[in-house]
Write a protein that holds these residues in place. Sequence first.
Motif, PDB file in Angstrom:
ATOM      1  N   GLU A  40       4.053  -4.977   2.437  1.00  0.00           N
ATOM      2  CA  GLU A  40       4.481  -4.568   1.095  1.00  0.00           C
ATOM      3  C   GLU A  40       3.294  -4.399   0.156  1.00  0.00           C
ATOM      4  O   GLU A  40       3.360  -3.631  -0.803  1.00  0.00           O
ATOM      5  CB  GLU A  40       5.449  -5.616   0.533  1.00  0.00           C
ATOM      6  CG  GLU A  40       6.037  -5.246  -0.821  1.00  0.00           C
ATOM      7  CD  GLU A  40       6.997  -6.309  -1.346  1.00  0.00           C
ATOM      8  OE1 GLU A  40       7.392  -6.202  -2.524  1.00  0.00           O
ATOM      9  OE2 GLU A  40       7.342  -7.230  -0.579  1.00  0.00           O
TER      10      GLU A  40
ATOM     11  N   ARG B 232       2.390  -3.342  -7.137  1.00  0.00           N
ATOM     12  CA  ARG B 232       3.198  -2.382  -6.398  1.00  0.00           C
ATOM     13  C   ARG B 232       2.301  -1.312  -5.786  1.00  0.00           C
ATOM     14  O   ARG B 232       1.410  -0.782  -6.452  1.00  0.00           O
ATOM     15  CB  ARG B 232       4.232  -1.726  -7.319  1.00  0.00           C
ATOM     16  CG  ARG B 232       5.351  -2.668  -7.739  1.00  0.00           C
ATOM     17  CD  ARG B 232       6.387  -1.925  -8.569  1.00  0.00           C
ATOM     18  NE  ARG B 232       7.419  -2.840  -9.050  1.00  0.00           N
ATOM     19  CZ  ARG B 232       8.405  -2.481  -9.870  1.00  0.00           C
ATOM     20  NH1 ARG B 232       8.473  -1.220 -10.305  1.00  0.00           N
ATOM     21  NH2 ARG B 232       9.300  -3.354 -10.264  1.00  0.00           N
TER      22      ARG B 232
ATOM     23  N   PRO C 167       4.427   4.155  -2.106  1.00  0.00           N
ATOM     24  CA  PRO C 167       4.989   4.201  -0.749  1.00  0.00           C
ATOM     25  C   PRO C 167       4.349   5.234   0.159  1.00  0.00           C
ATOM     26  O   PRO C 167       4.328   5.063   1.384  1.00  0.00           O
ATOM     27  CB  PRO C 167       6.473   4.530  -1.006  1.00  0.00           C
ATOM     28  CG  PRO C 167       6.512   5.151  -2.366  1.00  0.00           C
ATOM     29  CD  PRO C 167       5.413   4.483  -3.130  1.00  0.00           C
ATOM     30  N   ARG C 168       3.808   6.294  -0.409  1.00  0.00           N
ATOM     31  CA  ARG C 168       3.204   7.346   0.414  1.00  0.00           C
ATOM     32  C   ARG C 168       1.691   7.206   0.512  1.00  0.00           C
ATOM     33  O   ARG C 168       1.131   7.248   1.612  1.00  0.00           O
ATOM     34  CB  ARG C 168       3.557   8.716  -0.166  1.00  0.00           C
ATOM     35  CG  ARG C 168       2.905   9.876   0.577  1.00  0.00           C
ATOM     36  CD  ARG C 168       3.214  11.208  -0.112  1.00  0.00           C
ATOM     37  NE  ARG C 168       2.435  12.294   0.461  1.00  0.00           N
ATOM     38  CZ  ARG C 168       2.359  13.511  -0.067  1.00  0.00           C
ATOM     39  NH1 ARG C 168       3.030  13.795  -1.186  1.00  0.00           N
ATOM     40  NH2 ARG C 168       1.629  14.444   0.499  1.00  0.00           N
TER      41      ARG C 168
ATOM     42  N   ARG D  55      -0.215   4.565  -0.387  1.00  0.00           N
ATOM     43  CA  ARG D  55      -0.672   3.197  -0.150  1.00  0.00           C
ATOM     44  C   ARG D  55      -1.817   2.820  -1.073  1.00  0.00           C
ATOM     45  O   ARG D  55      -2.825   2.219  -0.665  1.00  0.00           O
ATOM     46  CB  ARG D  55      -1.095   2.991   1.312  1.00  0.00           C
ATOM     47  CG  ARG D  55      -0.058   3.396   2.349  1.00  0.00           C
ATOM     48  CD  ARG D  55       1.288   2.740   2.130  1.00  0.00           C
ATOM     49  NE  ARG D  55       1.215   1.287   2.153  1.00  0.00           N
ATOM     50  CZ  ARG D  55       2.226   0.494   1.779  1.00  0.00           C
ATOM     51  NH1 ARG D  55       3.345   1.034   1.325  1.00  0.00           N
ATOM     52  NH2 ARG D  55       2.114  -0.805   1.833  1.00  0.00           N
TER      53      ARG D  55
END
Length: 525
Positions: free
Chosen positions: A32, A406, A409-410, A412
Motif C-alpha cells: 500500500e 497515499r 495507484p498507477r 506509484r
Amino acid sequence: MIQCFQRSRTLPKQLLACKSIDKLISDSENPEHSLRKTLGPVSLTALGIGAVIGSGIFTVIGTAIAGEKFDTSSIFNTPLLDYIVHHTALAGRPGAGPALALSLVLVAIVCAFTGLCYAELASMIPIAGSAYTYTYATMGELIAWIIGWDLILEYAFSNMAVCVGFAAHIVDFLDWFGIHPSARWISPAYLPSGLQDFQGHTLYTPGWHFGFNLPAFLIVMLLTIVLVRGIRESAETNNIMVLLKIAAIIIFIAVGSHFIHPDNWHPFYPNGWSGVLTGGSIIFFTYIGFDSVSTAAEECRNPQRDVPIGILATLVVCTVLYIGVAVVLTGLVKWSTLVDDAAPVVNALRRISVTQGGHTLHWVHLIVLIGALLGMISSILVFQIGQARVWFAMSRDRLLPSIFSRVHPRFRTPAVSTWVAGFVVGLPAGLLDIGTFSDLSNIGTLFAFVLVSAGVLILRYKDPGRHRGFRCPGGPVLPVLSIIFCILLMAGLPIMTWLRFFLWLAIGLVIYFTYSRKRSEFAGQ
C-alpha cells in the motif's frame, strides 16, 4: 490521578522510542505504501548534482563572495561567531572575496565527512525520509520529529529562493531577445527594496504591490506534474538538464578564463578568515543535494551500493565545478561589485561583453543563461522530490495525516505529498521576495548533518553487528569531525537566523505535542 501518573511515565518513554531498522524496512515493503525501485548510480549522481549545481553556483555565489551590506549595524545581522569573538554588531556580513575558493574547499571537506556518514546510514536503512528516518532509528521519536520538521523547512525555503532566482533569470533571458513583459507578472507582490529597471528607474516602491511572480509559480507546478507521473521520468528529465548545465558551466570557465584580470584577485583575503567562514556558511545550503540522494534510497535498485556512489560522486563533481566558477568569476570582475547581485555569473558576462574584445561573450552569455535556467529547474525538481519524500515518510509513521502517504495507484509515487509540496513552495514564491531566507535553509541543512553524523556513532554502539553495505572509514574520527565543522559553519550564520530557526522548531514542537504524539504508533506505550 493514577491515569495521569501512568501518562507522565509513558511520555518520556515515547519521546525516546526508536523505531527498529527491521520495522522501518518492513513498513516500506507494504504494497500500500511501497515505491517503485528504478534508480541506479548514474541517476542518483545526477539527482545530487542537479540539487547542488543550481541556484548556488549561479546566484548565491555572488553574496558569498561580496557579503551583505545593511544601512545600520545590528546585532541580529551579525554572524554569531563574530559577535562571540568581538562583541560588536556589524552592518552586514563579510564576504570571502577571491578566497571563496578556500571556502568551497572547507565546505567540500565538511561534506566529505558528512557524505560518508550519510552513505553508511543509507546502506543500512534504504528508506525514504533520509535524516528523519535515520534519526527515528537512533535517537527516538521526538528528535526524529524535530529533524523532519527541520527538513521541511530547509527544502521549502531553499526551493522558494531557487524559484525567485529562476524568475529573475527568465526576465534576463527574455531581455536578451528584446522581450519585456509587464513587471507586474514577473516580480513578487512584496518587494522589500522596491524594483528598478536596467536604467535605474523606479518601477515599484518598497512594500506590497498588485502582482504575482508567474514564472516562479508555474515552474513549480510544471515540475510537480512531472514528479507525480513517476520518479523514473523525473530522473530522466533531470539527467538531461544536468548534462546541459555542466556543459554551460564548462563553457563559462573555458571562455571566461581568457578575460581574467589577475589584479581582481588582490587582496585575496579581503575580510580575513571571518570572510572565508561566512562565505562557506552562505553557500552551504546548496549542498543539501547529499540529503536529496539519500531521500531517494527507497527507489534504488541496489541502495547499499548505489547510494554511497551517488553521494561521493556528487561531492567530487560539484566541488570541482564550484571552485572553477569562483576562480573565474572573481578574476573577471572585482569581488566588491557583486554586492546584491542575484545573477552574478550572467551579469559578469554581460559587463565584459560590451568591452573591447568582449563581443564573443555575447553568445556565451546566452549559453550560460540557458545553463543557469536548467540548473535551477533541476534544483527545484530534486528539492521537490526530497520534500515530498519527507512528508511521505512522516505520514507513514503517523506523525502527519495519513493522506500524505497515499501512493498513486498507477504511477506509484507519493502524489498527494507532491502536490501539497508544490503549492506550499509555488504560492509563496509567487508572492514574496524570500532570497534572504536561504540562511534558514543553511542552518537547517547543517543541523540535519550534525544529527546524521551523531546517528552513525549511536548505531555503531547500539547495533554494531548489523550488516553495513558501506562503512565510514576512520572509526569515530570522521563523524566527530563532521559534527565539529558543521557547528563551526552554523556559527558563521547571523544571530537573526538562529532566532528564526528556534521559532520554527518551537512551532513544530507545538504541533508534535498537540497532534503527532497522540497519533504515533508509540502513543501510550
